[in-house]
Design a protein around this motif. Sequence first.
Motif, PDB file in Angstrom:
ATOM      1  N   SER A  26       0.808  -1.222   0.000  1.00 38.96           N
ATOM      2  CA  SER A  26       0.000   0.000   0.000  1.00 38.96           C
ATOM      3  C   SER A  26       0.841   1.271   0.000  1.00 38.96           C
TER       4      SER A  26
ATOM      5  N   GLU B 233      -6.247   0.251  -8.718  1.00 41.90           N
ATOM      6  CA  GLU B 233      -6.806   1.348  -7.928  1.00 41.90           C
ATOM      7  C   GLU B 233      -7.967   2.006  -8.668  1.00 41.90           C
ATOM      8  N   PRO B 234      -9.184   1.932  -8.129  1.00 37.47           N
ATOM      9  CA  PRO B 234     -10.295   2.670  -8.744  1.00 37.47           C
ATOM     10  C   PRO B 234     -10.113   4.174  -8.535  1.00 37.47           C
TER      11      PRO B 234
ATOM     12  N   TRP C 145     -12.369   6.247  -7.639  1.00 29.04           N
ATOM     13  CA  TRP C 145     -13.152   6.675  -6.476  1.00 29.04           C
ATOM     14  C   TRP C 145     -13.372   5.478  -5.559  1.00 29.04           C
ATOM     15  N   ARG C 146     -13.467   5.748  -4.277  1.00 29.28           N
ATOM     16  CA  ARG C 146     -13.772   4.710  -3.295  1.00 29.28           C
ATOM     17  C   ARG C 146     -15.003   5.114  -2.489  1.00 29.28           C
ATOM     18  N   TRP C 147     -15.666   4.094  -1.963  1.00 29.10           N
ATOM     19  CA  TRP C 147     -16.875   4.316  -1.162  1.00 29.10           C
ATOM     20  C   TRP C 147     -16.625   3.876   0.270  1.00 29.10           C
ATOM     21  N   ALA C 148     -17.007   4.720   1.207  1.00 30.36           N
ATOM     22  CA  ALA C 148     -16.990   4.343   2.618  1.00 30.36           C
ATOM     23  C   ALA C 148     -18.347   3.736   2.971  1.00 30.36           C
TER      24      ALA C 148
ATOM     25  N   PRO D 264     -18.911   9.029  -3.128  1.00 30.08           N
ATOM     26  CA  PRO D 264     -17.558   8.461  -3.035  1.00 30.08           C
ATOM     27  C   PRO D 264     -16.530   9.538  -2.700  1.00 30.08           C
ATOM     28  N   TYR D 265     -15.350   9.095  -2.328  1.00 29.38           N
ATOM     29  CA  TYR D 265     -14.252  10.020  -2.081  1.00 29.38           C
ATOM     30  C   TYR D 265     -13.101   9.679  -3.032  1.00 29.38           C
TER      31      TYR D 265
ATOM     32  N   ASN E  64      -9.683   8.589  -4.666  1.00 30.50           N
ATOM     33  CA  ASN E  64      -8.664   7.610  -4.288  1.00 30.50           C
ATOM     34  C   ASN E  64      -7.300   8.159  -4.704  1.00 30.50           C
TER      35      ASN E  64
ATOM     36  N   ARG F 127      -4.666   6.237  -6.814  1.00 32.59           N
ATOM     37  CA  ARG F 127      -4.923   6.197  -8.256  1.00 32.59           C
ATOM     38  C   ARG F 127      -4.377   7.459  -8.926  1.00 32.59           C
TER      39      ARG F 127
END
Length: 678
Positions: free
Chosen positions: A219, A251-252, A254-257, A263-264, A266, A269
């Motif tokens: 990471s 790596e997308p 955007w990521r979702w919590a 989304p927030y 990433n 990426r």
Amino acid sequence: MYDHRPLALGVGLACAALAFSAPAAFSAEPRADALAEIGQFRDHAQWLDALAAIERARVQSPEDTLLYRLQVLTLSDIGNAYRAWQLYLARPDLFDTAQKERLEGNYLAKLVGWSLAFGPSEDTRLDEADAALVQMQQYLERDGTTVQQAPLRIRHDRLILLNRLGRHAQVRDEYRGLLAEGHPVPNYLLAAVGDSLMATQHPDEAIPVLEAALKADPSLPQARSELAYAYLEDEHADTAIALLKRWQADEPAWRWANGAKAPYPNWPRYEADLNLAMVRAYSGDLPTAQRDLEKMVEVGPGNTGTQSSLGNVYLMRGWPRRALERYSMANTLDPRDVPARLGQYDAYVQVQRDDLARPIHDTLLAAYPNQPSVQRMDRSWRAHRGWQWHAYAEGGRSSGGGGASPLGNDDGRYGVEVQSPVLDDRWRLVAFADRRSVDFQDESIDPLRIGVGTRYRYGRADAEAFIHRANDHIGETGLSAGFGWQFSDQWHAGITAARNDPEASMQARVSGITADSIALAADYRRDERTHWSLGASQFRYDDGNRRDTVTTAIEQRLMTRPTVFVDGLGSLYASRGSRDDVPYFNPSEDRSVEIGLRVDQQLWRHYERHFRHRLTVSVGQYWQQGYGSAIVPSAEYRHEWQLGEGRIFEYGIRWSRPVYDGQRERHIGLDAGLRWGE
């Protein structure tokens, strides 16, 4: 890991031993109960409960040395290394050697962690790291040990500090020392060690270190980016691009919590996209890099890194004014951003504004003297501003043309030009000596020409003026002057005029005839892949002859690979002379068309040093009035050694089969040159 069982046993024994000596205010039985409770909390790593119990007990017995020691050690256990260290310094005699080493190590580790924080200003950003290194050195001096004898934990933390301070050579040396002693460094240090190995220009050593760092913690975005650049510097551009593509795919954007309505972004990426674009740029694929970065800027125009990276690509494509716009945006977004200011410096130098580049250079060098990119900037500045030398020598032989070649049977030339350091950000003084020798069928000539002059470069304007004299006393003192104007990043035009021009026909000179000249030139550089030029000139010989010439040429990149460039070449030429009764080659009319191919391959590179070779082949059709047309082939092969910033040595051999007055010749030539400076 620290073992608490001996301390717990000590707490239990202390309960019995101190039961008979407890102060009246704190009887033996309650004290024993308190110590037992503290020991139980510590055995179960319930540090906050243990600390609370210690505080309650110390209210009853503030002078109790065991409670004092327990308080210090428990504070250290919960991570309050600074407070524990303060209390330890107040009564160091209460602690054994192992405890002292642990408390000092925890405190120094805390200082190291604090030193990595973003500083409040450029001037103070490294103050905490400097202070931590001083504390570490004082600790070693108190114990009378050297760095090599220090506990491994101290030596490991020292690597982080030295990397933070930009003392990369020390990191490399101490890392190598640890390995030589059989002490592999922990995984958390590998990224910092890899960074320092890259900073000291050892990508081959950095690659396995950074690969191990990523294997231990995939990471880490910084280690992944650094590894890609290590592959690139080790001349494995395809491996670097493949690594970044895999990272990009993993790596997308955007990521979702959990439970989030939106989304927030990433950021890993973003790092993958940005570094992939720049590695492509450094590998020669500038159009793709430009396209990708322009898309990123559209999405996030307020991102400093994207703006400055796009500026870098514009600069590499030959558009410094366009790049300056991006660097200015990045600098406005973050005035402390170093890449943006480095880009501004490079662009100002290219647009001939040393007066604007200097304050940026001075500020960065004062604030970041150990940063590799700033050190490279300083080397380029000194090469650009300092003395400039150019020494050259060439020679050739013509045969098969009946001895009437305008080049002579044998021709040679050698000389040197010296330019002073830049004066007032605009001027250079120039001195040169040039000797040309030509052997014709019955005569030879070898004038030595010595001259002085000045060159001016500022903003869009460039100019020069020279005075020179040849020792063969043919013609008057030579004078020349030129003026040019940069209309944009792509267009430049200029005019030059000369009296007793040394580039006039040497055949004419051997007959005592000289010439004045005037020339116009225009250049269009669309980008690094396309260059078109157009020129017109007239030589006015003493015998009344006027020779007019028009030329145009184009260079077009056909293939780009990380270490190989292939360019297509084309040119047109036409000229005419006003007299046909002169004792030198002067066709009434002639013209030529030529096409060619140039292959430029880099065989070796190590940062600012490289070795390249180039092969150029061409074929043209030459036509001369009264003699018809003929095919004219030519070839040239060259080596180029860049020995350092602004130091280039090159040499080559050329071959051609020109035709003059219907007579085909064979010409072979050799040349060599050394450039020192910009």
